[in-house]
Design an enzyme around this catalytic site. Structure first.
Site, PDB file in Angstrom:
ATOM      1  CG  HIS A  66      -2.076  -0.981   1.045  1.00 39.51           C
ATOM      2  ND1 HIS A  66      -3.019  -1.201   2.022  1.00 39.51           N
ATOM      3  CD2 HIS A  66      -2.415  -1.812   0.017  1.00 39.51           C
ATOM      4  CE1 HIS A  66      -3.884  -2.113   1.614  1.00 39.51           C
ATOM      5  NE2 HIS A  66      -3.538  -2.499   0.404  1.00 39.51           N
ATOM      6  CB  SER A 166      -8.984  -8.759  10.081  1.00 39.04           C
ATOM      7  OG  SER A 166      -9.033  -7.643   9.194  1.00 39.04           O
TER       8      SER A 166
END
EC number: 2.3.1.286
Length: 222
Positions: A66, A166
């Protein structure tokens, strides 16, 4: 980023809040992952974090999926510069803002609400275009070269371990799905449920640092 007012608010708050991200310290988990790489157990680390803490901890084989929060990039000509240099220029241009104090918020933001209309933004020194942090914001697409580099690393891997995530963001989950489709062992170490729970070969719901530090201790004698 097309709204001048939105950019004024963003950069004024970042001028105050980014110091918290810049001064963040590595954790035991970061250092343990770097140690596992040096021992030859990690061939590629793919992170969705933008804080460069893995590199500060000593990891070398890192793909910043990212991007990097410590860099800014021109949206017109792709010029890049270090973010601290841009902040220094904006502090010089906006002395009244540079002296403000506010609580820190996530991702280098600050809990500051004031009149931002006088804030002067530092534009690209090459073409006067708009500078933005060199990160993938919500709704953006991961640059193809990073995605392809991660896919190449995955193709050469024997197993995949997802640590502290997650996997709710698809840009990371996609690699777990591909690993599962290829029949690779897929494991997760985190405190809670993950999007990939149904795909996992192994799962440990535990604090990261003690587990990873124990792995370093055990594997260094194997």
């Amino acid at each position: 980023m097309s709204s001048h007012h939105v950019r004024q608010r963003y950069w004024a708050r970042a001028l105050i809040g980014f110091s918290a991200m810049r001064e963040a310290q590595t954790s035991g988990a970061h250092r343990a992952l770097a140690a596992l790489e040096s021992q030859g157990y990690i061939q590629q680390l793919v992170t969705q974090n933008v804080d460069r803490l893995h590199q500060r901890a000593g990891s070398r084989r890192v793909i910043d999926l990212h991007g990097r929060a410590d860099m800014v990039k021109c949206m017109v000509c792709d010029y890049q510069m270090m973010r601290h240099a841009m902040h220094a220029e904006m502090a010089r241009m906006n002395p009244s803002f540079a002296g403000l104090e506010a609580g820190h918020a996530p991702d280098g933001d600050a809990d500051l609400e004031t009149d931002f209309s006088t804030f002067r933004i530092f534009d690209c020194p090459r073409c006067r275009g708009i500078l933005k942090p060199d990160v993938v914001f919500y709704g953006d697409v991961v640059p193809a070269e990073r995605r392809l580099a991660a896919q190449v690393a995955l193709a050469e891997s024997e197993a995949v371990l997802a640590v502290g995530t997650s996997l709710m963001v698809f840009s990371g989950y996609r690699f777990c799905r591909t690993a599962h489709e290829r029949g690779l062992p897929l494991a997760s170490l985190s405190l809670g449920v993950t999007r990939a729970d149904a795909l996992l070969s192994y799962q440990w719901r535990a604090p990261l640092t003690p587990v990873l530090e124990e792995a370093v201790r055990c594997l260094q004698f194997s």
